[in-house]
Design a protein around this motif. Sequence first.
Motif, short mmCIF file in Angstrom:
data_model
loop_
_atom_site.label_atom_id
_atom_site.label_comp_id
_atom_site.label_asym_id
_atom_site.label_seq_id
_atom_site.Cartn_x
_atom_site.Cartn_y
_atom_site.Cartn_z
N LYS A 84 1.25 4.08 -2.97
CA LYS A 84 1.10 5.52 -2.76
C LYS A 84 2.57 6.60 -3.32
O LYS A 84 1.89 6.96 -4.29
CB LYS A 84 0.92 5.72 -1.36
CG LYS A 84 -0.62 5.64 -1.36
CD LYS A 84 -1.24 5.98 0.29
CE LYS A 84 -2.87 5.69 0.70
NZ LYS A 84 -3.10 5.84 1.95
N LYS B 241 0.89 -1.32 0.53
CA LYS B 241 -0.03 -0.11 -0.37
C LYS B 241 1.15 1.06 0.14
O LYS B 241 0.35 2.34 -0.77
CB LYS B 241 -1.05 -0.59 1.59
CG LYS B 241 -1.86 0.97 1.83
CD LYS B 241 -2.55 1.05 2.56
CE LYS B 241 -3.78 2.15 2.42
NZ LYS B 241 -4.38 2.44 3.75
N THR C 289 2.63 6.35 -6.80
CA THR C 289 1.20 6.66 -7.94
C THR C 289 1.72 8.26 -7.33
O THR C 289 0.89 9.13 -8.06
CB THR C 289 0.21 6.58 -7.08
OG1 THR C 289 -0.14 6.77 -5.92
CG2 THR C 289 -0.67 5.24 -7.68
N VAL D 43 -4.20 8.23 -10.99
CA VAL D 43 -5.75 8.40 -9.61
C VAL D 43 -6.41 7.07 -8.99
O VAL D 43 -6.56 6.95 -8.34
CB VAL D 43 -6.75 9.62 -10.12
CG1 VAL D 43 -7.18 9.39 -9.31
CG2 VAL D 43 -6.16 10.77 -10.28
N ARG D 44 -6.65 6.49 -10.35
CA ARG D 44 -6.85 4.77 -10.09
C ARG D 44 -6.12 4.31 -9.44
O ARG D 44 -6.75 2.91 -8.48
CB ARG D 44 -7.75 4.38 -11.28
CG ARG D 44 -8.72 2.92 -11.57
CD ARG D 44 -8.63 2.36 -12.74
NE ARG D 44 -7.29 1.36 -13.31
CZ ARG D 44 -7.71 0.64 -14.85
NH1 ARG D 44 -8.46 0.59 -15.34
NH2 ARG D 44 -6.84 0.26 -14.42
N GLU D 45 -4.95 4.00 -9.64
CA GLU D 45 -3.66 3.05 -8.83
C GLU D 45 -4.02 3.03 -7.82
O GLU D 45 -4.07 2.49 -6.22
CB GLU D 45 -2.91 3.10 -9.38
CG GLU D 45 -2.40 2.59 -10.94
CD GLU D 45 -2.71 1.05 -11.07
OE1 GLU D 45 -1.82 0.58 -9.52
OE2 GLU D 45 -3.71 0.17 -12.04
N ARG D 46 -4.20 4.92 -7.73
CA ARG D 46 -4.09 5.33 -5.90
C ARG D 46 -5.27 4.86 -4.90
O ARG D 46 -5.25 4.66 -4.02
CB ARG D 46 -4.27 6.91 -5.98
CG ARG D 46 -2.92 7.54 -4.67
CD ARG D 46 -2.98 8.66 -4.74
NE ARG D 46 -2.34 10.27 -4.14
CZ ARG D 46 -1.06 9.56 -3.23
NH1 ARG D 46 -0.03 9.11 -3.89
NH2 ARG D 46 -0.72 9.76 -2.27
N THR D 47 -6.16 5.15 -5.40
CA THR D 47 -7.56 4.73 -5.17
C THR D 47 -7.20 2.46 -5.10
O THR D 47 -8.19 2.44 -3.70
CB THR D 47 -8.47 4.67 -5.87
OG1 THR D 47 -9.03 6.40 -6.75
CG2 THR D 47 -9.70 4.73 -5.38
N LYS D 48 -6.90 2.32 -5.74
CA LYS D 48 -7.17 0.80 -5.86
C LYS D 48 -6.05 0.57 -4.26
O LYS D 48 -6.15 -0.58 -3.62
CB LYS D 48 -6.16 -0.02 -6.81
CG LYS D 48 -7.64 -0.30 -7.72
CD LYS D 48 -6.58 -0.27 -9.26
CE LYS D 48 -5.81 -1.69 -9.03
NZ LYS D 48 -5.11 -2.66 -10.28
N SER D 49 -5.50 1.08 -4.24
CA SER D 49 -3.96 1.08 -2.91
C SER D 49 -4.66 0.56 -1.95
O SER D 49 -4.26 -0.04 -0.35
CB SER D 49 -2.88 2.16 -3.26
OG SER D 49 -3.64 3.31 -2.39
N SER D 50 -5.82 1.68 -1.30
CA SER D 50 -6.96 1.56 -0.19
C SER D 50 -7.03 0.04 0.39
O SER D 50 -7.68 -0.48 1.22
CB SER D 50 -7.80 2.02 -0.35
OG SER D 50 -7.25 3.48 0.08
#
Length: 283
Positions: A148, A144, A151, A190-197
């Motif tokens: 972050k 994670k 990204t 942005v999509r990859e950063r959201t997926k990290s959660s």
Amino acid sequence: MKLKIHPLFWVFLLLYLALGAFFKIGLILFTLLVHEGFHLLVYQKLFRKPVRLTLLPFGGVIETTNPVEFFPGKEFMVALAGPLANVFLIFFLLGLINKGYYDPAVTFLLDFNFLMAAFNLLPVLPLDGGRMLRSGLTKITSLKRATKIVTGLSLATSILVVAAGCYGFMYGITGIDIVILGGFLIILAVRERTKSSFYFLQNLTAKEKILNEQKVLNSRVLTVSQSTPLKEVVERFWPAHYQYIVVIGGKQERLGVLSEREIMEGIVNYGLLKPVGELLSKS
């Protein structure tokens, strides 16, 4: 294997058709197939799992139920395969030119492969450069946190690509396609950063697959206070390791040891905010 064509690919295809670049379209498709073919060959060699390939204007994205990001070393090799394919083609084309075979198609292929290799090596997720950088960071931090970091760098790089594209377009150096690609990279970052959660949830089911794939995993010990929420514990997990958690009390005395599986079961049963120390009385 399923093949999916991203809508942006058709946008660029129509753009080249409108410009009358029919021959170049064939050369571009050839390069994309070689680039992605190397990715798939390495992936199938390392994982032997069915995959879906999404074709983009600058390459493709391999999608699978067995995420490569949980295997840092393998993710690096899969990502590196694409740019290496372009490098092989570059040397082959240079060899043709040195032999006197000078043709507009050869020079276009040479330029396109150089640009494609350089573009894919940008530190932007989900490009190859971003995946290689994340796989290296994942060996020293959690997936994670590594995602972050990359990204964040991806967004900065994508904005620079848009700025450079705008400058080039205004002064007639490049076309509008660079600006479009830069904007698309921002969306992907942005999509990859959201997926990290959600990686800690994926880790719940993926760790069993990792054990089955690699047979042996390095272990890692974390020491935490009994009041630490499970969320903070699991965010420090490394995907390529199996974690054991030593729980200590207020006087730094050892209260007990929990396995990674027990932590994950605690999250499922009691939620992310449950103090880790409370799992000891239930284990």
